[in-house]
Design an enzyme around this catalytic site. Structure first.
Site, short mmCIF file in Angstrom:
data_model
loop_
_atom_site.label_atom_id
_atom_site.label_comp_id
_atom_site.label_asym_id
_atom_site.label_seq_id
_atom_site.Cartn_x
_atom_site.Cartn_y
_atom_site.Cartn_z
N GLY A 82 8.37 0.00 6.52
CA GLY A 82 7.92 -1.27 7.08
C GLY A 82 8.79 -2.43 6.59
O GLY A 82 8.32 -3.56 6.44
N LYS A 141 -7.73 1.47 4.70
CA LYS A 141 -7.29 1.00 3.38
C LYS A 141 -8.26 1.42 2.28
O LYS A 141 -7.85 1.58 1.12
CB LYS A 141 -7.09 -0.52 3.41
CG LYS A 141 -5.89 -0.95 4.27
CD LYS A 141 -4.55 -0.61 3.61
CE LYS A 141 -3.37 -1.23 4.38
NZ LYS A 141 -2.10 -1.14 3.64
N GLY A 160 8.95 -5.82 8.37
CA GLY A 160 7.70 -6.56 8.57
C GLY A 160 7.62 -7.82 7.72
O GLY A 160 8.58 -8.20 7.05
N GLN A 161 6.44 -8.46 7.75
CA GLN A 161 6.29 -9.75 7.07
C GLN A 161 6.61 -9.62 5.58
O GLN A 161 7.39 -10.40 5.03
CB GLN A 161 4.87 -10.30 7.27
CG GLN A 161 4.72 -11.72 6.74
CD GLN A 161 3.27 -12.15 6.56
OE1 GLN A 161 2.36 -11.33 6.56
NE2 GLN A 161 3.06 -13.43 6.40
N TYR A 209 -8.69 -0.80 10.33
CA TYR A 209 -7.72 -1.18 9.29
C TYR A 209 -8.39 -1.12 7.90
O TYR A 209 -7.85 -0.51 6.97
CB TYR A 209 -7.23 -2.60 9.59
CG TYR A 209 -6.34 -3.23 8.55
CD1 TYR A 209 -5.13 -2.65 8.19
CD2 TYR A 209 -6.71 -4.42 7.92
CE1 TYR A 209 -4.30 -3.26 7.25
CE2 TYR A 209 -5.89 -5.03 7.00
CZ TYR A 209 -4.69 -4.44 6.66
OH TYR A 209 -3.89 -5.05 5.73
N ASP A 237 9.82 6.65 11.35
CA ASP A 237 8.41 6.55 11.73
C ASP A 237 7.65 7.34 10.65
O ASP A 237 7.85 8.55 10.50
CB ASP A 237 8.25 7.19 13.12
CG ASP A 237 6.79 7.32 13.54
OD1 ASP A 237 5.90 7.04 12.72
OD2 ASP A 237 6.57 7.73 14.69
N ILE A 243 -1.41 -13.44 3.90
CA ILE A 243 -0.16 -13.90 3.29
C ILE A 243 0.55 -14.88 4.21
O ILE A 243 0.74 -14.60 5.40
CB ILE A 243 0.75 -12.70 2.95
CG1 ILE A 243 0.03 -11.82 1.92
CG2 ILE A 243 2.09 -13.17 2.41
CD1 ILE A 243 0.78 -10.57 1.57
N1 SER Z 1 -3.65 -10.22 6.72
C1 SER Z 1 -4.40 -9.02 6.97
C2 SER Z 1 -5.06 -9.07 8.30
O1 SER Z 1 -5.44 -10.14 8.70
C3 SER Z 1 -5.41 -8.81 5.88
O2 SER Z 1 -4.94 -7.87 5.02
O3 SER Z 1 -5.25 -8.06 8.89
#
Ligand code: SER
Length: 314
Positions: free
Chosen positions: A8, A142, A11-12, A138, A49, A168
């Protein structure tokens, strides 16, 4: 020469963590990877991937990978649009990473968790041991991550670590598909068009963090003395808490004419299921976590950098 693999990496977080790791460990010692070719981070870059276990294993072999920073994941809002893909990437991808780390006896795996592990039943200001009953795919993925990380540590002595990140904020790479994305989008719109419609209510308070602090948290936890750690991937890290109303006021200090409006959508329910604040005492005690940026400093730095990037002095 052994190397560090970042999944990743485009990514951000990855786009800023990769250069930080390269600065510490040497450019060529850090292999960036992601689902498609990107210009930044620079090579060495592998198209990878994480759901492809064989390819992951061949990358670990080829580059003599000794540690993995596993950032590839689908975030909360996108996760609700495609729960099946989210399971594939977040659960199977994680399993592939931990398995390759176990089989190749890697020195360390760093993988972030999130405030999305909490749910509507979570009490205010939760610590690490509080109830986790997330309502998003999600968040569920986690929680699995946190449990599996502890399992691989206990069963196979794998050094897996991570923090529960809040939302973030960063100016380099935009987040994609998260519920907290409004806190980044608002800066682009405030600078480019002078107005922004938040997709959550103005009184929605969530834990947040500036990217510099997020990178410091990950690197400091990775280097912490293992005997000081009470947790593997459960560490809460807190830095900022603000509502859109407070963020708007802070932005207006720099852009006085900025106009905000509010049209909550499906993401409001996700935001409402997460706590307003989290207790990060354990991270502060165990490995010295302490963020640098408060709301005003973060807003000033975001606007300065985004004005340069967007080439506007408005
Ligand atoms: N920034 C993430 C989200 O909004 C939270 O872990 O899914």
């Amino acid at each position: 020469m052994s190397s560090i693999l970042v999944t990743g990496a485009g990514g951000q977080i990855g786009s800023e963590l990769t250069p930080a790791l390269r600065q510490r460990h040497g450019h060529d010692a850090v292999i960036a990877s992601g689902p498609e070719e990107v210009d930044d981070p620079a090579p060495p870059f592998e198209v990878l991937d994480v759901t492809d276990a064989d390819h992951l294993e061949s990358v670990v072999d080829t580059f003599e990978v000794d540690a993995i920073y596993h950032l590839a994941a689908i975030l909360s809002a996108k996760g609700e649009q495609d729960p099946q893909l989210t399971y594939e990437v977040n659960v199977n991808g994680l399993y592939n990473v931990l398995e390759v780390a176990r089989r190749h006896e890697l020195a360390q795996v760093i993988v972030p968790s999130t405030i999305a592990v909490f749910g509507p039943d979570t009490p205010d200001h939760p610590g690490e041991k509080t109830i986790l009953r997330p309502t998003t795919m999600y968040g569920i993925s986690k929680v699995f991550l946190e449990l599996l990380a502890s399992y691989y540590h206990r069963r196979f002595d794998l050094d897996v670590r991570g923090v529960r990140y809040p939302g973030i904020l960063s100016h380099k790479t935009r987040p994609g598909g998260g519920t907290t994305d409004y806190a980044v989008e608002v800066f682009y719109e405030a600078i480019e068009s002078g107005s922004y419609t938040y997709f959550v209510r103005e009184d929605t308070q969530l834990p947040m963090m500036y990217m510099q602090d997020a990178i410091t948290a990950m690197l400091d936890l990775a280097e912490a003395d293992e005997s000081d750690l009470r947790y593997r991937c459960e560490y809460n890290v807190s830095a900022l808490e603000f509502t859109p109303r407070e963020l708007t006021a802070a932005i207006r200090e720099h852009i006085p004419d900025f106009q905000a409006s509010y049209e909550p959508d499906d993401r409001q329910e996700i935001a409402d299921s997460w706590p307003n604040t989290i207790d990060d005492t354990a991270a502060r005690e165990d490995w010295g976590w302490s963020p640098d940026y408060d709301l005003e400093e973060m807003v000033e730095d975001m606007i300065l950098n985004l004005r340069q990037k967007l080439d506007t002095s408005a």
